[in-house]
Write a protein that holds these residues in place. Structure first.
Motif, PDB file in Angstrom:
ATOM      1  N   CYS A  93     -79.428 -48.125  29.257  1.00 15.35           N
ATOM      2  CA  CYS A  93     -79.474 -49.486  29.776  1.00 15.35           C
ATOM      3  C   CYS A  93     -78.465 -50.317  28.992  1.00 15.35           C
ATOM      4  CB  CYS A  93     -80.877 -50.086  29.684  1.00 15.35           C
ATOM      5  SG  CYS A  93     -81.411 -50.499  28.010  1.00 15.35           S
ATOM      6  N   PHE A  94     -78.179 -51.494  29.508  1.00  7.63           N
ATOM      7  CA  PHE A  94     -77.259 -52.401  28.832  1.00  7.63           C
ATOM      8  C   PHE A  94     -78.009 -53.643  28.370  1.00  7.63           C
ATOM      9  CE2 PHE A  94     -74.497 -50.063  31.746  1.00  7.63           C
ATOM     10  CZ  PHE A  94     -73.428 -49.733  30.925  1.00  7.63           C
ATOM     11  N   SER A  95     -77.631 -54.145  27.201  1.00 12.98           N
ATOM     12  CA  SER A  95     -77.990 -55.509  26.831  1.00 12.98           C
ATOM     13  C   SER A  95     -76.750 -56.364  27.059  1.00 12.98           C
ATOM     14  CB  SER A  95     -78.437 -55.597  25.367  1.00 12.98           C
ATOM     15  OG  SER A  95     -77.358 -55.301  24.488  1.00 12.98           O
ATOM     16  N   ILE A  96     -76.958 -57.666  27.199  1.00 14.94           N
ATOM     17  CA  ILE A  96     -75.841 -58.592  27.344  1.00 14.94           C
ATOM     18  C   ILE A  96     -75.744 -59.383  26.047  1.00 14.94           C
ATOM     19  CG2 ILE A  96     -74.823 -60.444  28.697  1.00 14.94           C
ATOM     20  CD1 ILE A  96     -75.170 -57.747  30.182  1.00 14.94           C
ATOM     21  N   ASP A  97     -74.715 -59.081  25.269  1.00 12.67           N
ATOM     22  CA  ASP A  97     -74.513 -59.725  23.974  1.00 12.67           C
ATOM     23  C   ASP A  97     -73.317 -60.666  24.052  1.00 12.67           C
ATOM     24  OD1 ASP A  97     -76.483 -57.936  23.303  1.00 12.67           O
ATOM     25  OD2 ASP A  97     -75.502 -57.216  21.479  1.00 12.67           O
ATOM     26  N   ALA A  98     -73.495 -61.874  23.566  1.00 15.37           N
ATOM     27  CA  ALA A  98     -72.405 -62.852  23.514  1.00 15.37           C
ATOM     28  C   ALA A  98     -71.860 -62.891  22.098  1.00 15.37           C
ATOM     29  CB  ALA A  98     -72.912 -64.227  23.931  1.00 15.37           C
ATOM     30  N   LEU A  99     -70.543 -62.919  21.991  1.00 18.25           N
ATOM     31  CA  LEU A  99     -69.896 -62.896  20.683  1.00 18.25           C
ATOM     32  C   LEU A  99     -68.971 -64.103  20.563  1.00 18.25           C
ATOM     33  CD1 LEU A  99     -69.803 -61.009  18.180  1.00 18.25           C
ATOM     34  CD2 LEU A  99     -67.760 -59.971  19.183  1.00 18.25           C
ATOM     35  N   SER A 100     -69.098 -64.809  19.438  1.00 16.61           N
ATOM     36  CA  SER A 100     -68.242 -65.973  19.205  1.00 16.61           C
ATOM     37  C   SER A 100     -66.805 -65.527  18.974  1.00 16.61           C
ATOM     38  CB  SER A 100     -68.745 -66.770  17.999  1.00 16.61           C
ATOM     39  OG  SER A 100     -68.605 -66.001  16.809  1.00 16.61           O
ATOM     40  N   ALA A 101     -65.890 -66.477  19.042  1.00 21.53           N
ATOM     41  CA  ALA A 101     -64.470 -66.150  18.895  1.00 21.53           C
ATOM     42  C   ALA A 101     -64.170 -65.505  17.551  1.00 21.53           C
ATOM     43  CB  ALA A 101     -63.637 -67.416  19.076  1.00 21.53           C
ATOM     44  N   SER A 102     -64.849 -65.950  16.507  1.00 16.55           N
ATOM     45  CA  SER A 102     -64.610 -65.405  15.169  1.00 16.55           C
ATOM     46  C   SER A 102     -65.344 -64.093  14.941  1.00 16.55           C
ATOM     47  CB  SER A 102     -65.052 -66.414  14.109  1.00 16.55           C
ATOM     48  OG  SER A 102     -66.466 -66.590  14.149  1.00 16.55           O
ATOM     49  N   GLY A 103     -66.325 -63.800  15.806  1.00 20.37           N
ATOM     50  CA  GLY A 103     -67.145 -62.614  15.621  1.00 20.37           C
ATOM     51  C   GLY A 103     -68.258 -62.818  14.610  1.00 20.37           C
ATOM     52  N   ALA A 104     -68.374 -64.038  14.084  1.00 20.06           N
ATOM     53  CA  ALA A 104     -69.366 -64.310  13.043  1.00 20.06           C
ATOM     54  C   ALA A 104     -70.766 -64.529  13.607  1.00 20.06           C
ATOM     55  CB  ALA A 104     -68.950 -65.529  12.228  1.00 20.06           C
TER      56      ALA A 104
END
Length: 212
Positions: A4-15
């Motif tokens: 299955c997939f999760s939907i992860d959001a990542l900030s521009a810095s990756g922090a």
């Protein structure tokens, strides 16, 4: 093999990272961390592909709101984007070298083929001139695009030295895919490769989330 997939959001810095929940809200997380109760589990590939690459913006209540999907060059711009992260609930297969050779031998030179591994560890290829590659969740690990008979087709498949190196590249990429849960992983440069046996051992010893 359960996926299955999760939907992860990542900030521009990756922090900073956030994960979509079943109630369509978000929680702060470590990117690609194991699933937790309440996380949205997306089993429909088309739905996951629709999320992947979508720009996210915060509203007045600091809630992440999905916007349009990113264009080809939008990832060069700053912003928060959604990513489809694969989660496995079973051991991972070992990609088969013989199957790779058969796949390459069956390709006709003259077409810009992309050789790749599916999430099932199966070698296949797509015509890059007519099939989208960005946010294509069929692609777990990808090689370089090639159209010359030096690299694809029957003659190329008989080049033992080149095929040995290519197989090791895909093993390395497959291990990276398993450890990171990322999709569309590029195979590493040949100069950075370890011995084939090292990758095979690591893949066989890899544990899914439920076993780790």
């Amino acid at each position: 093999m359960k996926l299955c997939f999760s939907i992860d959001a990542l900030s521009a810095s990756g922090a900073r990272a956030w994960r979509l929940l079943e109630n369509q809200r978000w929680r702060e997380c470590i990117y690609s961390e194991p699933l937790k109760d309440g996380d949205a589990r997306v089993t429909d590939k088309k739905t996951a592909e629709d999320w992947s690459g979508r720009r996210l913006e915060r509203d007045k209540e600091l809630v992440l709101v999905p916007k349009k999907k990113a264009g080809t060059f939008d990832f060069l711009m700053r912003g928060t984007f959604a990513h489809a992260v694969l989660h496995r609930d079973s051991s991972a297969p070992l990609p088969d070298k013989t199957q790779m050779l058969e796949c390459i031998a069956a390709l006709n030179p003259g077409t810009p083929w992309l050789l790749y591994l599916t999430v099932a560890g199966h070698f296949t290829a797509l015509d890059s001139s007519s099939t989208p590659m960005i946010s294509n969740l069929d692609i777990a690990v990808r090689g370089e695009i090639a159209s010359s008979g030096d690299y694809i087709g029957p003659r190329a498949s008989r080049d033992e030295k080149m095929m040995d190196e290519l197989y090791r590249q895909f093993l390395a990429g497959w291990l990276d895919h398993l450890n990171s849960s990322n999709m569309n992983v590029f195979v590493p440069d040949a100069e950075k490769l370890k011995d084939e046996a090292d990758y095979i051992e690591a893949i066989r010893n890899w544990q899914c989330e439920s076993a780790a």
